[in-house]
Design a protein around this motif. Structure first.
Motif, short mmCIF file in Angstrom:
data_model
loop_
_atom_site.label_atom_id
_atom_site.label_comp_id
_atom_site.label_asym_id
_atom_site.label_seq_id
_atom_site.Cartn_x
_atom_site.Cartn_y
_atom_site.Cartn_z
N LEU A 171 9.74 23.25 -29.39
CA LEU A 171 9.26 23.05 -30.76
C LEU A 171 10.08 21.99 -31.50
O LEU A 171 11.31 21.98 -31.44
CB LEU A 171 9.35 24.38 -31.51
CG LEU A 171 8.51 24.57 -32.76
CD1 LEU A 171 7.04 24.49 -32.45
CD2 LEU A 171 8.83 25.93 -33.38
N TYR A 172 9.37 21.12 -32.22
CA TYR A 172 10.00 20.09 -33.05
C TYR A 172 9.47 20.29 -34.47
O TYR A 172 8.28 20.13 -34.73
CB TYR A 172 9.62 18.71 -32.52
CG TYR A 172 10.38 17.55 -33.12
CD1 TYR A 172 11.27 16.80 -32.36
CD2 TYR A 172 10.20 17.16 -34.45
CE1 TYR A 172 11.96 15.71 -32.88
CE2 TYR A 172 10.88 16.09 -35.00
CZ TYR A 172 11.76 15.37 -34.21
OH TYR A 172 12.43 14.29 -34.75
N GLU A 173 10.37 20.66 -35.38
CA GLU A 173 9.96 20.90 -36.77
C GLU A 173 9.90 19.58 -37.54
O GLU A 173 10.81 18.76 -37.44
CB GLU A 173 10.95 21.86 -37.44
CG GLU A 173 10.53 22.26 -38.85
CD GLU A 173 11.54 23.19 -39.50
OE1 GLU A 173 11.16 23.90 -40.45
OE2 GLU A 173 12.72 23.21 -39.08
N ILE A 174 8.83 19.43 -38.32
CA ILE A 174 8.58 18.16 -39.00
C ILE A 174 8.27 18.38 -40.47
O ILE A 174 7.47 19.24 -40.83
CB ILE A 174 7.38 17.42 -38.34
CG1 ILE A 174 7.78 16.88 -36.97
CG2 ILE A 174 6.86 16.30 -39.23
CD1 ILE A 174 6.63 16.23 -36.22
N LEU B 232 7.11 11.77 -29.45
CA LEU B 232 7.44 13.19 -29.37
C LEU B 232 7.18 13.74 -27.97
O LEU B 232 8.00 14.49 -27.42
CB LEU B 232 6.63 13.97 -30.41
CG LEU B 232 7.01 13.69 -31.87
CD1 LEU B 232 5.95 14.26 -32.81
CD2 LEU B 232 8.37 14.28 -32.19
N ALA B 233 6.06 13.35 -27.38
CA ALA B 233 5.76 13.80 -26.02
C ALA B 233 6.78 13.26 -25.02
O ALA B 233 7.15 13.94 -24.06
CB ALA B 233 4.35 13.38 -25.64
N THR C 259 6.69 19.92 -26.69
CA THR C 259 5.35 20.42 -26.36
C THR C 259 4.63 20.97 -27.58
O THR C 259 3.44 21.30 -27.50
CB THR C 259 5.42 21.53 -25.30
OG1 THR C 259 6.14 22.65 -25.83
CG2 THR C 259 6.10 21.02 -24.03
N ALA C 260 5.33 21.10 -28.70
CA ALA C 260 4.71 21.63 -29.92
C ALA C 260 5.44 21.07 -31.13
O ALA C 260 6.67 20.96 -31.14
CB ALA C 260 4.76 23.15 -29.94
N ILE C 261 4.67 20.70 -32.14
CA ILE C 261 5.27 20.31 -33.42
C ILE C 261 4.93 21.37 -34.46
O ILE C 261 3.87 21.99 -34.41
CB ILE C 261 4.78 18.92 -33.89
CG1 ILE C 261 3.27 18.89 -34.09
CG2 ILE C 261 5.22 17.84 -32.91
CD1 ILE C 261 2.76 17.58 -34.69
N GLU C 262 5.86 21.60 -35.34
CA GLU C 262 5.65 22.56 -36.43
C GLU C 262 5.76 21.83 -37.75
O GLU C 262 6.82 21.27 -38.08
CB GLU C 262 6.67 23.69 -36.38
CG GLU C 262 6.50 24.70 -37.51
CD GLU C 262 7.61 25.74 -37.53
OE1 GLU C 262 8.31 25.83 -38.55
OE2 GLU C 262 7.78 26.43 -36.51
N LEU C 263 4.67 21.81 -38.50
CA LEU C 263 4.68 21.18 -39.81
C LEU C 263 5.26 22.14 -40.83
O LEU C 263 4.82 23.28 -40.95
CB LEU C 263 3.25 20.79 -40.23
CG LEU C 263 2.47 19.86 -39.31
CD1 LEU C 263 1.12 19.52 -39.94
CD2 LEU C 263 3.25 18.60 -39.00
N VAL D 133 0.23 22.36 -32.22
CA VAL D 133 0.62 22.12 -33.61
C VAL D 133 0.69 23.46 -34.33
O VAL D 133 -0.28 24.21 -34.37
CB VAL D 133 -0.36 21.19 -34.34
CG1 VAL D 133 0.18 20.84 -35.72
CG2 VAL D 133 -0.61 19.92 -33.53
N PHE D 134 1.87 23.75 -34.88
CA PHE D 134 2.09 24.97 -35.65
C PHE D 134 2.17 24.60 -37.13
O PHE D 134 2.49 23.47 -37.49
CB PHE D 134 3.41 25.64 -35.26
CG PHE D 134 3.43 26.24 -33.88
CD1 PHE D 134 2.90 25.59 -32.79
CD2 PHE D 134 4.03 27.46 -33.67
CE1 PHE D 134 2.94 26.14 -31.52
CE2 PHE D 134 4.09 28.03 -32.41
CZ PHE D 134 3.54 27.37 -31.33
#
Length: 385
Positions: free
Chosen positions: A125-128, A149-150, A155-159, A205-206
């Motif tokens: 997870l990458y928080e944005i 990012l990839a 594998t997942a971004i969190e807005l 995308v979270f």
């Protein structure tokens, strides 16, 4: 939208509804009011006022052919105050202004309707923060950097929260219109473009959602639903608590969660500071919400993640079939220990991890958090008790 299929019959759908004959149905839950008018903005910037009908539960509604997709509107209370739709899908400007009739059904998702997500164990997870991640400060700016990012193994971004906030600059945790992406970041369709593009690259995308309070500026629910939407027998850092013992309030948040997951195709939600969600109901709102989500979306991976500073394990416990209400929880203990070791700060809740206020030091607590998940497992907290 599948949300319409899973709603329990005793509840009505929040928000504007576009009918098959193109008439628009408006509704507002305003139990503290006896009279509400729909105000449709005209080309000369005046407002056409139409009386709304009230039912015994405080719902005001009107169905009219005088509005269409793109129409701007507000609701006028008996004292003359004009307020935006609390379930606005789009604001014409800021949170104090007109809401816009928006049709989500026209967006072309293409092959994204076949996206099944990815299992939790594949999550990196990458928080944005949308406003700061890229120079553009927009959903489009993130979309343009998905390849980067990839490439680093995400594998997942969190807005961080995107619900509409007053002004342009905010962390997102002062949202007041929970169904409307903040226009400073882009339009609803531009948010969908980001999610669709992320899925095409195999990225989930979270979304970070805030269900424990509203921001102090632009929360008009206090003006027409205070006696039902809020309760003061519990207090929070922001004042009186959300009244989750009220069935309509519960449904508001359940529909909001389903809205982001179904209408926008988000892969998961991160629930902010659920230890400040106060609920004495027989079934906790977090349990009901998770169950409704699981029932509504059985055919793709949907992840629910908590931030729970109370370290309550019950929401993570596995059932007999190995399923759980929630997939994971932010490890605040880990964060606090790392923060102390890096900065030396020992005030506030950080003191719980120092030898001055506990039997151990932050390194011991860090090792326990890494090995066992929780650093505090029932021990007395000097800060919280």
């Amino acid at each position: 939208m599948r949300i319409q299929k899973v709603l329990k019959q005793e509840y009505r759908q929040f928000g504007v509804k576009i009918l098959p004959d193109n008439r628009i149905n408006f509704n507002l839950w305003a139990p503290d009011e006896q009279e509400v008018r729909l105000c449709l903005k005209q080309q000369d910037n005046s407002f056409l006022e139409l009386p709304m009908e009230r039912d015994k539960e405080g719902w005001f509604s009107i169905c009219t052919e005088l509005a269409q997709v793109g129409s701007e509107y507000m609701f006028k209370l008996a004292n003359g105050l004009m307020v935006p739709d609390p379930v606005s899908y789009l604001q014409a400007g800021d949170v104090h202004g007109t809401s816009v009739v928006f049709d989500h059904s026209t967006y072309d998702w293409g092959n994204d309707v076949n996206w099944k997500g990815r299992p939790w164990e594949e999550t990196v997870l990458y928080e944005i923060h949308t406003g700061t991640f890229a120079p553009e400060g927009t959903f489009g700016g993130i979309k343009n950097r998905l390849d980067y990012l990839a490439s680093i193994g995400v594998t997942a971004i969190e807005l961080m929260p995107v619900a509409d906030i007053p002004g342009k600059w905010n962390w997102g945790y002062d949202g007041v219109l929970l169904f409307a992406p903040d226009t400073a970041y882009g339009s609803p369709d531009e948010l969908k473009d980001l999610i669709k593009a992320a899925h095409e690259k195999g990225l989930m995308v979270f979304l970070d959602v805030v269900y424990n309070h509203f921001g102090p500026d632009g929360n008009y629910l206090y003006c027409y639903a205070k006696s039902n939407f809020f309760e003061c027998k519990h207090s929070t850092p922001w004042g009186c608590a959300i009244n989750f013992e009220n069935k309509t309030v519960r449904e508001f948040y359940i529909q909001n969660a389903l809205f982001w997951l179904e209408t926008y195709h988000f892969d998961g939600l991160r629930f902010d500071a659920v230890h400040e969600i106060k609920d004495d109901s027989p079934v906790n709102i977090l349990e009901e919400l998770a169950q409704r989500v699981r029932e509504a979306i059985p055919d793709r991976h949907t992840h629910l993640v908590l931030e729970n500073d109370d370290n309550v394990p019950k929401f993570l416990e596995r059932k007999a079939d190995n399923s759980a209400y929630y997939d994971a929880q932010w490890n605040d203990d880990f964060h606090h220990c790392i923060h102390i070791l890096l900065t030396g700060e020992k005030g506030g809740y950080y003191r719980d991890y120092t030898p001055e206020y506990s039997e151990n030091n932050p390194t011991w607590f860090l090792a326990r958090a890494l090995a066992e998940g929780y650093a505090y497992q029932g021990e007395l907290s000097s800060y919280r008790n």
